[in-house]
Design a protein around this motif. Structure first.
Motif, PDB file in Angstrom:
ATOM      1  N   MET A   1      75.957   1.977  66.072  1.00 31.27           N
ATOM      2  CA  MET A   1      75.497   2.907  65.072  1.00 31.27           C
ATOM      3  C   MET A   1      74.936   4.121  65.797  1.00 31.27           C
ATOM      4  SD  MET A   1      72.456   2.413  62.326  1.00 31.27           S
ATOM      5  CE  MET A   1      73.197   2.471  60.724  1.00 31.27           C
ATOM      6  N   ILE A   2      75.372   5.277  65.379  1.00 29.13           N
ATOM      7  CA  ILE A   2      74.911   6.514  66.001  1.00 29.13           C
ATOM      8  C   ILE A   2      74.086   7.278  64.979  1.00 29.13           C
ATOM      9  CG2 ILE A   2      75.628   8.702  67.016  1.00 29.13           C
ATOM     10  CD1 ILE A   2      78.148   7.262  67.957  1.00 29.13           C
ATOM     11  N   ILE A   3      72.897   7.680  65.396  1.00 37.61           N
ATOM     12  CA  ILE A   3      71.993   8.422  64.516  1.00 37.61           C
ATOM     13  C   ILE A   3      71.725   9.766  65.164  1.00 37.61           C
ATOM     14  CG2 ILE A   3      69.711   8.469  63.471  1.00 37.61           C
ATOM     15  CD1 ILE A   3      69.749   5.383  63.667  1.00 37.61           C
ATOM     16  N   SER A  21      72.481  12.356  68.875  1.00 35.93           N
ATOM     17  CA  SER A  21      73.589  11.415  68.717  1.00 35.93           C
ATOM     18  C   SER A  21      73.948  10.796  70.057  1.00 35.93           C
ATOM     19  CB  SER A  21      74.815  12.119  68.133  1.00 35.93           C
ATOM     20  OG  SER A  21      74.543  12.598  66.847  1.00 35.93           O
ATOM     21  N   ALA A  22      73.971  11.603  71.112  1.00 39.15           N
ATOM     22  CA  ALA A  22      74.281  11.090  72.448  1.00 39.15           C
ATOM     23  C   ALA A  22      73.214  10.090  72.899  1.00 39.15           C
ATOM     24  CB  ALA A  22      74.387  12.246  73.439  1.00 39.15           C
ATOM     25  N   ARG A  29      74.657   1.442  73.523  1.00 43.91           N
ATOM     26  CA  ARG A  29      75.430   0.858  74.621  1.00 43.91           C
ATOM     27  C   ARG A  29      74.539   0.019  75.538  1.00 43.91           C
ATOM     28  NH1 ARG A  29      81.042   1.257  75.459  1.00 43.91           N
ATOM     29  NH2 ARG A  29      80.384   0.703  77.537  1.00 43.91           N
ATOM     30  N   LEU A  30      73.305   0.478  75.734  1.00 40.16           N
ATOM     31  CA  LEU A  30      72.376  -0.252  76.584  1.00 40.16           C
ATOM     32  C   LEU A  30      72.079  -1.634  76.000  1.00 40.16           C
ATOM     33  CD1 LEU A  30      70.382  -0.159  79.035  1.00 40.16           C
ATOM     34  CD2 LEU A  30      68.681   0.634  77.405  1.00 40.16           C
ATOM     35  N   PHE A  31      71.793  -1.696  74.695  1.00 39.52           N
ATOM     36  CA  PHE A  31      71.473  -2.972  74.061  1.00 39.52           C
ATOM     37  C   PHE A  31      72.711  -3.831  73.858  1.00 39.52           C
ATOM     38  CE2 PHE A  31      67.579  -0.741  72.684  1.00 39.52           C
ATOM     39  CZ  PHE A  31      66.667  -1.649  73.215  1.00 39.52           C
ATOM     40  N   ARG A  32      73.838  -3.202  73.669  1.00 40.78           N
ATOM     41  CA  ARG A  32      75.080  -3.942  73.478  1.00 40.78           C
ATOM     42  C   ARG A  32      75.475  -4.623  74.768  1.00 40.78           C
ATOM     43  NH1 ARG A  32      80.588  -2.119  73.732  1.00 40.78           N
ATOM     44  NH2 ARG A  32      81.895  -3.586  72.617  1.00 40.78           N
ATOM     45  N   GLY A  33      75.309  -3.952  75.860  1.00 37.90           N
ATOM     46  CA  GLY A  33      75.577  -4.541  77.171  1.00 37.90           C
ATOM     47  C   GLY A  33      77.049  -4.559  77.506  1.00 37.90           C
TER      48      GLY A  33
END
Length: 85
Positions: A1-3, A21-22, A29-33
């Motif tokens: 999800m991008i906010i 957004s970036a 991406r960090l939490f998704r791993g």
């Protein structure tokens, strides 16, 4: 999800929107791993797993192939045994 969010003049709002957004994407991406993609099974692995499960189900159904009447009889026997104790 991008906010993303932005306010002020249009140029400032667009820059803020892109920057937030970036940042949001990088946090996601960090939490998704990166390991999530590596642990994902391949199509061949999934096919082999499901084929093994189907074969196991067929084997168990052959081993325990009993009719509904047989099931009822076994339940009645167990019920009678429990009441005798």
């Amino acid at each position: 999800m991008i906010i993303g969010f932005g306010f002020g003049s249009p140029l400032t709002a667009i820059l803020m929107l892109l920057a937030t957004s970036a940042i949001s994407y990088l946090i996601w991406r960090l939490f998704r791993g990166p390991g999530n993609r590596l642990n994902k099974p391949t199509r061949a692995q999934l096919r082999r797993y499901y084929q093994e499960q189907r074969e196991r189900a067929r084997e168990l159904s052959r081993k325990f192939d009993i009719s509904d009447e047989e099931i009822e009889r076994r339940i009645d026997e167990e019920f009678k045994d429990d009441h005798r104790r």
